[in-house]
Scaffold this motif. Structure first.
Motif, PDB file in Angstrom:
ATOM      1  N   LYS A  68       0.817  -1.213   0.000  1.00  0.00           N
ATOM      2  CA  LYS A  68       0.000   0.000   0.000  1.00  0.00           C
ATOM      3  C   LYS A  68       0.857   1.273   0.000  1.00  0.00           C
ATOM      4  O   LYS A  68       0.758   2.111   0.895  1.00  0.00           O
ATOM      5  CB  LYS A  68      -0.954   0.003   1.201  1.00  0.00           C
ATOM      6  N   PRO A  69       1.729   1.423  -1.010  1.00  0.00           N
ATOM      7  CA  PRO A  69       2.627   2.573  -1.052  1.00  0.00           C
ATOM      8  C   PRO A  69       1.897   3.841  -1.502  1.00  0.00           C
ATOM      9  O   PRO A  69       0.766   3.791  -1.991  1.00  0.00           O
ATOM     10  CB  PRO A  69       3.668   2.150  -2.087  1.00  0.00           C
ATOM     11  N   ASP A  70       2.599   4.976  -1.376  1.00  0.00           N
ATOM     12  CA  ASP A  70       2.045   6.247  -1.840  1.00  0.00           C
ATOM     13  C   ASP A  70       3.042   6.907  -2.790  1.00  0.00           C
ATOM     14  O   ASP A  70       3.946   6.260  -3.320  1.00  0.00           O
ATOM     15  CB  ASP A  70       1.701   7.160  -0.660  1.00  0.00           C
ATOM     16  N   GLU A  71       2.901   8.215  -2.979  1.00  0.00           N
ATOM     17  CA  GLU A  71       3.721   8.950  -3.942  1.00  0.00           C
ATOM     18  C   GLU A  71       5.214   8.881  -3.637  1.00  0.00           C
ATOM     19  O   GLU A  71       6.041   9.048  -4.536  1.00  0.00           O
ATOM     20  CB  GLU A  71       3.283  10.420  -3.977  1.00  0.00           C
ATOM     21  N   ARG A  72       5.549   8.630  -2.395  1.00  0.00           N
ATOM     22  CA  ARG A  72       6.965   8.591  -2.031  1.00  0.00           C
ATOM     23  C   ARG A  72       7.697   7.465  -2.758  1.00  0.00           C
ATOM     24  O   ARG A  72       8.884   7.592  -3.062  1.00  0.00           O
ATOM     25  CB  ARG A  72       7.110   8.433  -0.517  1.00  0.00           C
ATOM     26  N   ASP A  78       5.054  -5.837  -5.164  1.00  0.00           N
ATOM     27  CA  ASP A  78       3.723  -5.401  -4.756  1.00  0.00           C
ATOM     28  C   ASP A  78       3.152  -6.478  -3.846  1.00  0.00           C
ATOM     29  O   ASP A  78       2.705  -7.526  -4.305  1.00  0.00           O
ATOM     30  CB  ASP A  78       2.845  -5.208  -5.999  1.00  0.00           C
ATOM     31  N   TYR A 112      -3.920   0.100  -5.447  1.00  0.00           N
ATOM     32  CA  TYR A 112      -2.566   0.657  -5.529  1.00  0.00           C
ATOM     33  C   TYR A 112      -1.882   0.302  -6.845  1.00  0.00           C
ATOM     34  O   TYR A 112      -0.693   0.564  -7.013  1.00  0.00           O
ATOM     35  CB  TYR A 112      -1.725   0.154  -4.344  1.00  0.00           C
ATOM     36  N   ILE A 171      -0.019   3.203  -8.707  1.00  0.00           N
ATOM     37  CA  ILE A 171       1.311   3.570  -8.207  1.00  0.00           C
ATOM     38  C   ILE A 171       2.376   2.697  -8.861  1.00  0.00           C
ATOM     39  O   ILE A 171       3.422   3.182  -9.337  1.00  0.00           O
ATOM     40  CB  ILE A 171       1.378   3.417  -6.674  1.00  0.00           C
ATOM     41  N   ASP A 179       8.553   3.728   2.233  1.00  0.00           N
ATOM     42  CA  ASP A 179       7.815   4.787   2.915  1.00  0.00           C
ATOM     43  C   ASP A 179       8.583   6.096   3.053  1.00  0.00           C
ATOM     44  O   ASP A 179       8.213   6.961   3.851  1.00  0.00           O
ATOM     45  CB  ASP A 179       7.372   4.312   4.297  1.00  0.00           C
ATOM     46  N   GLY A 215       3.614   5.706   8.329  1.00  0.00           N
ATOM     47  CA  GLY A 215       3.593   4.925   7.098  1.00  0.00           C
ATOM     48  C   GLY A 215       4.087   3.504   7.257  1.00  0.00           C
ATOM     49  O   GLY A 215       3.941   2.687   6.348  1.00  0.00           O
TER      50      GLY A 215
END
Length: 344
Positions: free
Chosen positions: A17-21, A40, A47, A50, A97, A211
């Protein structure tokens, strides 16, 4: 997936569940012409976008259909790296993260090139505004790990590591599906015949480490269970030893010296087999029993002498004085067994 030749390091990033980072980090790594493989770990459709953006930047992606934990994701990634880049010189693992900077990843790659048969750890210095659970969790784990393994490292829980090529196949076989896997790797350094080298890195916590998917209760329990199996054998043997000693001394009325010798004879067999097969994974070779009993004889003579002599100068019975005597001898014996008797 077409296999290409690469004689450098590959950056492996397990991501749940990563984000923009993650996209930002992949972009920075690709700008340095580094090969990147993401895992993944079951983020599914929510997600997928991403990871597609990371693919567009040139990263490879291995996918778990469901979340299987960081340890499994790392092993999946190591295996995929070996298949994709069979000539790689090593793998640098990093977190998704935002806690690991491009600068520090590059520093670990350089350190790995200088120490090709060594596990390189990016060790945080834990100065400044560090979350309480991270600061004290690492201190406690560091202490217990040093006790269990005889290896002193500044940061046992760092996710920024450079894994040498010579140990990658062994690392795939190491037990552990979640956060305990990284501790298992440290505990297997002797078996893999590799050293450890630390590189100081920047300590970064974003939103009080919100995170991170590390569960401080569930995952810390797994880590400490791995460590304390190193102590289980001695506790069990101590219980057998003390029970037999008490029976011989209190029920059969044997002398303290005879009681000590009989108890130690039985408990030493229990201890040897537990240590060899449970604690030290069968290592030590064919001479381990000879070395073990040489140690046991010396330890037994010292212990029996102390149990016989101390009650004459201290206001304690022989049954009571045996406890502090064995605690001290346990510590000394454990270090000798770890570093000499069962060391390959």
């Amino acid at each position: 997936m077409e296999v290409t030749n690469n004689t450098g390091a590959v950056v492996l990033i397990p991501a749940y569940k990563p984000d923009e980072r993650l996209v930002t980090l992949v972009g920075e790594l690709r700008a340095e012409n580094l090969d990147v493989l993401l895992v993944d770990d079951g983020g599914q459709e929510a997600y997928a976008e991403i990871f597609e953006r990371c693919r567009a930047l040139g990263a490879e992606v291995a996918v778990h259909a469901v979340n299987q934990g960081k340890g499994r994701a790392l092993k999946t990634g190591i295996n995929a790296c070996l298949l994709r880049w069979p000539e790689l010189t090593g793998i640098v693992t990093a977190d998704a993260d935002g806690q690991h900077t491009l600068r520090d990843i590059l520093r670990l790659i350089r350190a790995m090139e200088e120490h090709p048969r060594t596990l390189v750890l990016g060790s945080r210095e834990f100065t400044g505004d560090v979350p309480f659970k991270s600061r004290w969790g690492n201190r406690i784990t560091r202490f217990v790990y040093a006790l269990a393994s005889g290896v002193h490292v500044g940061d046992t829980q760092t996710g920024l590591r450079a894994l040498p090529r010579c140990a990658l196949e062994d690392m795939i076989r190491i037990d552990g599906e979640r956060y305990e896997y990284e501790m298992n790797v440290l505990l297997k350094l002797r078996d893999m015949k590799i050293g450890v080298f630390e590189v100081p890195i920047e300590t970064i916590y974003i939103d009080d480490n919100a995170g991170s998917h590390f569960n401080p209760v569930r995952d810390a329990f797994r880590i400490y269970m791995v460590i304390f199996k190193y102590l289980f054998s001695s506790v069990t043997s101590f219980a057998v030893d003390y029970l037999l000693y008490w029976l011989c001394l209190g029920v059969f009325r044997f002398a303290p010296l005879i009681s000590y010798a009989l108890a130690r004879l039985v408990s030493s067999q229990v201890n040897y087999h537990l240590n060899k097969h449970t604690v030290f994974s069968g290592r030590g070779g064919k001479h381990s029993m000879v070395k073990y009993y040489a140690l046991a004889v010396v330890q037994g003579l010292i212990g029996a002498g102390l149990v016989q002599a101390l009650p004459t100068v201290l206001p304690l019975s022989a049954a009571i004085v045996k406890i502090p005597v064995d605690i001290v001898l346990f510590g000394i014996s454990y270090v000798i067994q770890r570093d000499y008797v069962f060391n390959k």
